[in-house]
Design an enzyme around this catalytic site. Structure first.
Site, PDB file in Angstrom:
ATOM      1  N   LYS A  30      15.479  41.289 -48.552  1.00  0.00           N
ATOM      2  CA  LYS A  30      16.318  41.010 -47.377  1.00  0.00           C
ATOM      3  C   LYS A  30      15.544  41.488 -46.165  1.00  0.00           C
ATOM      4  CE  LYS A  30      20.049  38.732 -47.958  1.00  0.00           C
ATOM      5  NZ  LYS A  30      19.297  37.772 -48.756  1.00  0.00           N
ATOM      6  N   GLU A  81      10.211  36.574 -55.013  1.00  0.00           N
ATOM      7  CA  GLU A  81      11.211  37.594 -55.358  1.00  0.00           C
ATOM      8  C   GLU A  81      11.466  37.706 -56.856  1.00  0.00           C
ATOM      9  OE1 GLU A  81      15.754  39.005 -54.085  1.00  0.00           O
ATOM     10  OE2 GLU A  81      14.879  37.192 -53.223  1.00  0.00           O
TER      11      GLU A  81
END
Length: 431
Positions: free
Chosen positions: A250, A234
């Site tokens: 997410k 990420e």
């Protein structure tokens, strides 16, 4: 002092990369950032490293100072125009939001640390560029070539859980009562796994971890005896020119690498999951709000919503948000508006950080903080420190944490299983 660069032809990319890492570990200070040849949006550097420190900033959470850590960081950046590498610890949120933390970090990383490296190394498939203040580029290149791969047997590490499965499930139910009352909408809850009296070879463990789970924001990061062995997928925040780019994750689902058709079906299942879309869009809205504080009006946009990207163990739902930063906005001001990242906190951000401190059972420290670089031109790129091992070689303390986004619709048992899935690569390497 003026840094100069010299280029060298690379014939075996992967071997040179391993040899660079071995050399970097000889220095007390080392930042080794590796993209593992992923072609994600915003891809800029394949492999970038800084070894040694000719100038450094060290901010502690326990030593008082008349200036805030962000003010000191901005001063440090204003006084340098070279490459800078470093990190931001999660508890920087205490200064930004006037919060506090109940626990002390046992891994020994400073709250904020940045350094100007003695050597800068930029590696792509065909070329290695070495930046140095001395005329010793060829000497360093020969030293890199001289390193042999370390092939010791990996030690087994006895890992303990900070909380039991039953305690985790009970805590999730308590958090959902806060959501029901309207205290928050989504909260990223994390739990720690740890080992005491652990003795490892950090270089070898990092190489094993990234062999099992090569990810685009990986990092081998060392400050004296504190090590971060990071296999993060990420990005927190990138600046290129006047554009800011954030890519929150997410949504996670396991892969089936033995059956391509089933694996594609799992990707589609993740893409259509109402729960994961709900979590993702909440974080996207939070990132849009954060960026709007420092970006020109009308420029913040969602470039990609609910993108599905595949990594060795899991499929992930990643969205991309960008905006054009206002003139004369400093790095410290950008961080003040965006840190900690929404994907590791939740919404509303300040309230969930209070609840995180109430319910989590350890200090996050560098976990869910950020590691990255700032270029001489002021561009920067920072990851989110997840899927990572933190290790203090002096205290022989090893730690890794995993978490997931909790909403009212979360099933506590499933969230626990998701955490174990995210930690699978680390567990495989250590045990």
């Amino acid at each position: 002092m003026k840094r100069t660069f010299q280029s060298f032809l690379v014939t075996d990319f992967n071997t040179i990369k391993q040899q660079m890492l071995s050399l970097g570990n000889r220095f007390n200070i080392c930042a080794f950032l590796d993209n593992h040849q992923y072609q994600l949006p915003g891809h800029e550097q394949e492999c970038l490293a800084g070894f040694g420190a000719v100038k450094e900033l060290h901010c502690s959470a326990t030593e008082p100072h008349p200036l805030s850590s962000l003010q000191r960081l901005q001063q440090f950046l204003d006084e340098t125009d070279d490459w800078r590498f470093g990190h931001l610890g999660y508890d920087l949120k205490n200064e930004i939001e006037q919060l506090h933390s109940r626990y002390t970090d046992a891994t020994g990383f400073p709250l904020v640390y940045f350094f100007v490296p003695q050597y800068v190394l930029q590696l792509n498939e065909r070329e290695l560029k070495i930046g140095s203040f001395e005329n010793d580029h060829e000497l360093l290149f020969r030293e890199i070539l001289a390193f042999a791969k370390e092939d010791e047997a990996l030690p087994k590490v006895e890992v303990k859980e900070r909380m039991s499965r039953e305690d985790y499930i009970s805590t999730i139910h308590k958090i959902q009562q806060h959501i029901l009352r309207g205290d928050c909408y989504e909260l990223n809850y994390c739990m720690e796994f740890y080992a005491e009296e652990a003795v490892i070879n950090p270089v070898q463990v990092y190489q094993s971890l990234t062999a099992v789970s090569p990810n685009p924001f990986s990092a081998f990061y060392k400050i004296n005896s504190s090590y971060l062995l990071c296999a993060s997928p990420e990005r927190f925040l990138r600046k290129k020119g006047m554009q800011l780019l954030s890519q929150p994750i997410k949504g996670t689902l396991k892969r089936n690498k033995t059956n391509t058709a089933v694996d594609e079906q799992l990707k589609q299942e993740l893409y259509t999951s109402a729960k994961d879309r709900s979590e993702n869009v909440m974080v996207v809205d939070l990132v849009r709000n954060d960026l709007s504080r420092v970006c020109k009006e009308g420029t913040v946009q969602v470039d990609e919503l609910f993108g599905i990207y595949s990594f060795p163990q899991v499929h992930q739902m990643i969205s991309t948000v960008s905006g054009e930063v206002k003139e004369d906005v400093s790095f410290a001001e950008i961080l003040h508006s965006t840190f900690p990242m929404g994907s590791m906190t939740g919404a509303p951000k300040r309230k969930v950080m209070e609840l995180i401190d109430l319910y989590e059972r350890n200090a996050r420290g560098l976990f869910s903080g950020a590691v990255g670089y700032i270029s001489p031109q002021g561009d920067f790129d920072f990851n989110v420190v997840i899927r990572s091992i933190l290790y203090n070689a002096t205290a022989h303390y090893l730690s890794y944490s995993v978490g997931s986004g909790i909403t009212w619709y979360s099933v506590a048992e499933n969230e626990y299983d998701e955490c174990l899935l995210k930690a699978a690569a680390i567990r495989k390497v250590l045990q």
